[in-house]
Write an enzyme that holds these catalytic residues in place. Structure first.
Site, PDB file in Angstrom:
ATOM      1  N   GLU A  57      41.066  42.766  37.899  1.00  0.00           N
ATOM      2  CA  GLU A  57      39.950  41.831  38.748  1.00  0.00           C
ATOM      3  C   GLU A  57      39.906  42.512  40.080  1.00  0.00           C
ATOM      4  OE1 GLU A  57      38.791  39.563  37.108  1.00  0.00           O
ATOM      5  OE2 GLU A  57      40.498  38.744  35.924  1.00  0.00           O
ATOM      6  N   HIS A 113      45.231  36.608  43.809  1.00  0.00           N
ATOM      7  CA  HIS A 113      45.134  35.636  42.723  1.00  0.00           C
ATOM      8  C   HIS A 113      46.132  35.328  42.039  1.00  0.00           C
ATOM      9  CE1 HIS A 113      43.120  34.034  39.184  1.00  0.00           C
ATOM     10  NE2 HIS A 113      43.935  35.778  38.501  1.00  0.00           N
ATOM     11  N   HIS A 145      48.039  32.103  38.951  1.00  0.00           N
ATOM     12  CA  HIS A 145      47.543  31.047  37.640  1.00  0.00           C
ATOM     13  C   HIS A 145      48.967  30.250  37.891  1.00  0.00           C
ATOM     14  CE1 HIS A 145      46.461  34.377  35.192  1.00  0.00           C
ATOM     15  NE2 HIS A 145      45.712  34.705  35.721  1.00  0.00           N
ATOM     16  N   GLU A 169      46.839  17.382  55.552  1.00  0.00           N
ATOM     17  CA  GLU A 169      46.705  18.606  55.630  1.00  0.00           C
ATOM     18  C   GLU A 169      45.773  19.318  55.140  1.00  0.00           C
ATOM     19  OE1 GLU A 169      49.392  20.340  58.643  1.00  0.00           O
ATOM     20  OE2 GLU A 169      48.603  18.598  58.954  1.00  0.00           O
ATOM     21  N   HIS A 197      41.820  28.448  34.809  1.00  0.00           N
ATOM     22  CA  HIS A 197      42.269  30.040  34.933  1.00  0.00           C
ATOM     23  C   HIS A 197      43.492  30.018  36.344  1.00  0.00           C
ATOM     24  CE1 HIS A 197      41.551  35.205  34.784  1.00  0.00           C
ATOM     25  NE2 HIS A 197      42.618  34.148  35.656  1.00  0.00           N
TER      26      HIS A 197
HETATM   27  O1  2HA Z   1      45.811  39.375  33.800  1.00  0.00           O
HETATM   28  O2  2HA Z   1      45.022  37.467  36.562  1.00  0.00           O
HETATM   29  O3  2HA Z   1      42.927  37.429  35.778  1.00  0.00           O
HETATM   30  C1  2HA Z   1      46.131  39.522  35.631  1.00  0.00           C
HETATM   31  C2  2HA Z   1      45.004  38.644  35.474  1.00  0.00           C
HETATM   32  C3  2HA Z   1      43.470  38.175  35.177  1.00  0.00           C
HETATM   33 ZN    ZN Z   2      44.207  35.901  36.206  1.00  0.00          ZN
END
Ligand code: 2HA
Ligand code: ZN
Length: 272
Positions: free
Chosen positions: A116, A139, A141, A169, A210
């Protein structure tokens, strides 16, 4: 001295490890990047190698020319970063055109920076151009946040209101709300462009089905934003899973206006 003794690298490693322990990084899921300050880059420079080839970023970030970034490696597991940061993370430098990068440290067992990277760098560029102090793009998940993308529409207002109403909050932590990107193919320039456009307004951008991108001036801010949003999402999932799933009462529009007045917040008028 080792790179991994420097405060920015220690902060970076701690986020990766905490995120893993939170359950946000299955396998190689998620990635992190940090824009080094000039002073940090100067301190680390004696430990850099500069012989690596310049490679395509696959997008263009001219405002980041010459900047250094620490980032996780593509396909590397967050779980392994504390154990062996030099094999699983790297420091890269962006060239003078903003189209290419080279590795100056890390990935000692081979590899390339995060898949990414285009989104990370385009988000950093948007923040830098806006004069923001943001240095961290994170980032992850997280389960509850991703779950909500199956029942809420991909609209900033619906998502923001759901999160704001879950915990008092939340409007205080992200008064500008959150942006949403409908399902797209990850890893490329198109999703990077869509995300960067939203990062002009928001510090949190939801990728449907995602995960979530968060921006912050510090590791604490970026991690804290991820944590707060995922906690609000968990509350929302629980509410929606109880009884008929309907709320008996909530934080109302009137309450949000009172909160804005009490805390001097500029809550986005788009979401009120
Ligand atoms: O695998 O999170 O978006 C890495 C990620 C791709
Ligand atoms: Zn990801």
């Amino acid at each position: 001295m080792h790179i991994t003794d420097l405060p920015f690298a220690r902060g970076f490693i701690r986020v990766c490890d905490d995120g893993w322990l939170k359950g946000w990084h299955e396998r190689n899921g998620g990635n992190l990047s940090y824009r080094l300050s000039k002073a940090e880059a100067e301190e680390a420079a004696p430990l850099f190698t500069t012989g690596d080839d310049w490679r395509e970023i696959k997008t263009s970030v001219p405002a980041l020319a010459g900047e250094y970034f620490m980032c996780t490696g593509s396909g590397k597991f967050m779980r392994n970063i504390r154990e062996n940061p030099a094999a699983n993370t790297c420091i890269i430098q962006v060239d003078e055109s903003g189209a290419r990068y080279r590795l100056v440290w890390g990935l000692t067992e081979g590899g390339i920076p995060s898949s990414e990277l285009p989104t990370h760098l385009m988000n950093h560029e948007v923040k830098k151009n806006a004069g923001s102090l943001c240095r961290v793009i994170y980032h992850a998940h997280p389960v509850n946040l991703i779950s909500l993308t199956f029942v809420l529409p991909p609209e900033g207002k619906a998502f923001t209101r759901e999160l704001w109403e879950a915990m008092t909050e939340c409007p205080v932590i992200f008064p500008e709300g959150v942006g949403t990107v409908p399902w797209m193919v990850p890893g490329g320039r198109d999703i990077a462009v869509a995300s960067a456009r939203l990062m002009e307004t928001f510090n949190a951008v939801v990728w449907f089905h995602h995960g979530l991108f968060c921006a912050g001036a510090t590791f604490d801010e970026a991690f804290g934003l991820m944590d707060a949003i995922e906690k609000a999402a968990e509350i929302s999932v629980k509410i929606r899973s109880m009884g008929d799933g309907k709320k008996r009462q909530t934080i109302t529009t009137e309450n949000l206006k009172q909160l804005a007045e009490g805390f001097g917040l500029s809550l986005s008028p788009l979401f009120i």
